[in-house]
Write a protein that holds these residues in place. Structure first.
Motif, PDB file in Angstrom:
ATOM      1  N   GLY A 452     -73.087  -0.927   3.742  1.00 23.06           N
ATOM      2  CA  GLY A 452     -71.688  -0.524   3.736  1.00 23.06           C
ATOM      3  C   GLY A 452     -70.747  -1.711   3.668  1.00 23.06           C
ATOM      4  O   GLY A 452     -69.747  -1.692   2.933  1.00 23.06           O
ATOM      5  N   GLN A 453     -71.027  -2.757   4.419  1.00 17.62           N
ATOM      6  CA  GLN A 453     -70.131  -3.922   4.419  1.00 17.62           C
ATOM      7  C   GLN A 453     -70.235  -4.718   3.123  1.00 17.62           C
ATOM      8  O   GLN A 453     -69.252  -5.309   2.672  1.00 17.62           O
ATOM      9  N   LEU A 454     -71.426  -4.737   2.508  1.00 18.06           N
ATOM     10  CA  LEU A 454     -71.556  -5.405   1.212  1.00 18.06           C
ATOM     11  C   LEU A 454     -70.757  -4.651   0.149  1.00 18.06           C
ATOM     12  O   LEU A 454     -70.139  -5.254  -0.730  1.00 18.06           O
ATOM     13  N   ALA A 455     -70.763  -3.329   0.254  1.00 23.50           N
ATOM     14  CA  ALA A 455     -70.022  -2.523  -0.723  1.00 23.50           C
ATOM     15  C   ALA A 455     -68.519  -2.786  -0.627  1.00 23.50           C
ATOM     16  O   ALA A 455     -67.789  -2.658  -1.633  1.00 23.50           O
ATOM     17  N   ALA A 456     -68.039  -3.143   0.565  1.00 21.75           N
ATOM     18  CA  ALA A 456     -66.603  -3.360   0.765  1.00 21.75           C
ATOM     19  C   ALA A 456     -66.173  -4.796   0.498  1.00 21.75           C
ATOM     20  O   ALA A 456     -64.983  -5.116   0.602  1.00 21.75           O
ATOM     21  N   LEU A 457     -67.106  -5.660   0.130  1.00 19.46           N
ATOM     22  CA  LEU A 457     -66.789  -7.074  -0.077  1.00 19.46           C
ATOM     23  C   LEU A 457     -65.901  -7.291  -1.299  1.00 19.46           C
ATOM     24  O   LEU A 457     -66.009  -6.585  -2.302  1.00 19.46           O
TER      25      LEU A 457
END
Length: 526
Positions: A452-457
């Motif tokens: 999830g956090q990689l997708a929001a990078l």
């Protein structure tokens, strides 16, 4: 103080082992150059089997001592690579073809044994050529010397007369070291049978030391009288070593720990002959992956070619340089660490004080400052990248690097380009195939958080930003004390390895989208 003077002053105080060894030679000749005008270094090679890294080790380490001495002194130096190629073939090596043919030549000098590979004049000529080819490739300055040549041409004749003159003194050194049954047949002189051409291990009678005449009983029982000069005989190992030291004026020669007794007895014989044993030290031996001593005839060590298929020259030199008095394993699995350690020390060199530089392995590998080129990624990271790519081409790897390394081209990064080739070969031939396990429990939740956090990078997020995300998820899900478990989870579920790279660097290199695919595949196995 000039740079040369500063280097000499630092070298005289350095605790790096090549400088410590070189100082022995300064003490040997406190009044300057010896009568022969130079300091002579020697390394020995027994061409009874194919050369391996243990053979090359002696030339490299001896060269490092030679260069260290040259940094301290203006006395000229020479290095001789001496091949004991007049030795009789004792047994058929396990790692060569045409063993049945070789078996017919047991006892014959190695330079009269046919080459089982069918390429050279003899088995010794083949193995000598392999050794010289590699030494030349590495740029060593040395003089190759053949035992057969020196015996046959008469270059050792004066020294051999000395052996006969001091025959009883040599026997007095050797006999107490031998078992009773060996004492009965021992002779430091090994005549070559005029009938069979075999190097005979038989007692001899000295008839005339000046003409070299001896008497012995040949294998058929006939008494033979012949000279030992001009290649008609050679010396038993320990006497041969001592004679060579005296005849050539050898000042420095190192040897493996297994030859400590030989060094002691040969030193005594050298003194009997009126000479002075060389300086040197006894290094520990390399071991194979099973912890067994490496043997040329068993072929259980690495060949020079094997290491250099999967790692650059400098990585081999780096591994050999370090801890020469500590027994070390020698197998292909060591190459990745050796490559990365070499580059780490190389990267540190420029910022070090001169005393630290002289203790840095790369100083001895390059005989001074290393080349200026740096490395933007580690070899370990390249291996992980190639490992997840599967069958990768060099161009494909450069494609990934273009997203991570500025101006990522082979022309700008030639050393990196070479490492890519080594990484592809290593993953293809040596590395274990990745086996990715399924995540479980908290691992699943942590991987979902990471995805999830990689997708929001942001698109321009760098390796450091990604590493911070990885680190914070680990602290939250596993606790600060158990972060190692989180990194192990990433390696085992995403990469299929037990160890791995800095994950922020890997994800930046492999790409966020590709990394998210790895996470999705891992979660699908849960």
């Amino acid at each position: 103080m000039t740079d040369k003077q500063a280097l000499r002053a630092a070298a005289l105080e350095s605790k790096a082992w090549p400088y410590e060894e070189a100082r022995k030679l300064l003490k040997r000749y406190p009044d300057g150059a010896p009568a022969k005008g130079h300091v002579l270094f020697e390394t020995g090679y027994g061409p009874s089997g194919l050369p391996h890294i243990g053979t090359f080790n002696e030339v490299l380490r001896t060269t490092m001592v030679r260069r260290a001495f040259e940094a301290m002194s203006d006395i000229p130096t020479r290095l001789i690579a001496f091949s004991d190629d007049m030795d009789g073939l004792r047994k058929v090596p396990d790692n060569v073809p045409n063993g049945d043919m070789l078996a017919q030549y047991i006892g014959h000098p190695l330079t009269t044994v046919p080459d089982p590979f069918g390429k050279f004049e003899s088995f010794a000529h083949h193995n000598n050529a392999m050794l010289r080819d590699f030494l030349d490739r590495f740029g060593f300055e040395y003089e190759f010397v053949s035992s057969t040549d020196y015996y046959g041409s008469g270059k050792f004749d004066d020294a051999l007369r000395g052996v006969l003159r001091h025959y009883q003194g040599i026997m007095d050194v050797m006999l107490p070291t031998l078992r009773a049954e060996r004492q009965a047949t021992y002779s430091p002189v090994l005549p070559v049978s005029p009938k069979t051409g075999i190097v005979l291990q038989v007692p001899i009678e000295v008839l005339d030391s000046e003409t070299g005449m001896i008497a012995f009983t040949d294998s058929d029982g006939e008494r033979i009288e012949q000279t030992i000069l001009g290649g008609k005989a050679k010396l038993q190992w320990k006497a041969d070593w001592a004679m060579r030291w005296v005849a050539l004026g050898v000042d420095y020669e190192m040897a493996g720990k297994d030859l400590i007794d030989s060094v002691i007895q040969s030193g005594k014989i050298a003194r009997v002959l009126g000479g002075r044993p060389p300086e040197g030290f006894n290094y520990e031996l390399f071991l194979d992956a099973k912890g067994e001593k490496i043997s040329k005839t068993k072929g259980n060590g690495l060949s020079i070619e094997q290491w250099l298929t999967y790692g650059p020259d400098e990585s081999l030199a780096f591994y050999i340089y370090r801890e020469p008095k500590k027994a070390k394993a020698l197998h292909l699995g060591l190459i990745p660490r050796a490559v990365d350690d070499y580059w780490q020390f190389r990267g540190n060199y420029g910022s070090q004080e001169i005393a630290q530089q002289l203790g840095n392995p790369v100083h001895h590998i390059h005989n001074g400052p290393p080349p200026a080129e740096t490395l933007p990624v580690t070899f370990g990271l390249l291996l992980n990248l190639v490992g997840v790519m599967g069958e990768a081409t060099r161009d494909q790897v450069w494609g990934y690097l273009a997203n991570y390394v500025p101006d990522a081209t082979p022309e700008k990064w030639p050393a990196l380009d070479a490492l890519i080739g080594y990484a592809i070969a290593y993953v293809r031939d040596v590395a274990e195939k990745p086996v990715r396990r399924a995540p479980a429990g908290v691992e699943v939740e942590a991987l979902q958080d990471l995805d999830g956090q990689l997708a929001a990078l942001d698109e321009d997020a760098d390796a450091e930003a990604i590493q911070n995300i990885v680190y914070e998820i680990g602290k939250e899900r596993f606790g600060k004390e158990a972060l190692r478990d989180w990194f192990k989870t990433l390696y085992e579920t995403l990469l299929g390895t037990s160890q791995g790279p800095r994950m922020g660097s890997f994800i930046a290199l492999y790409g966020v989208a590709n990394s998210r695919k790895l996470i999705a595949e891992a979660l699908a196995r849960a």
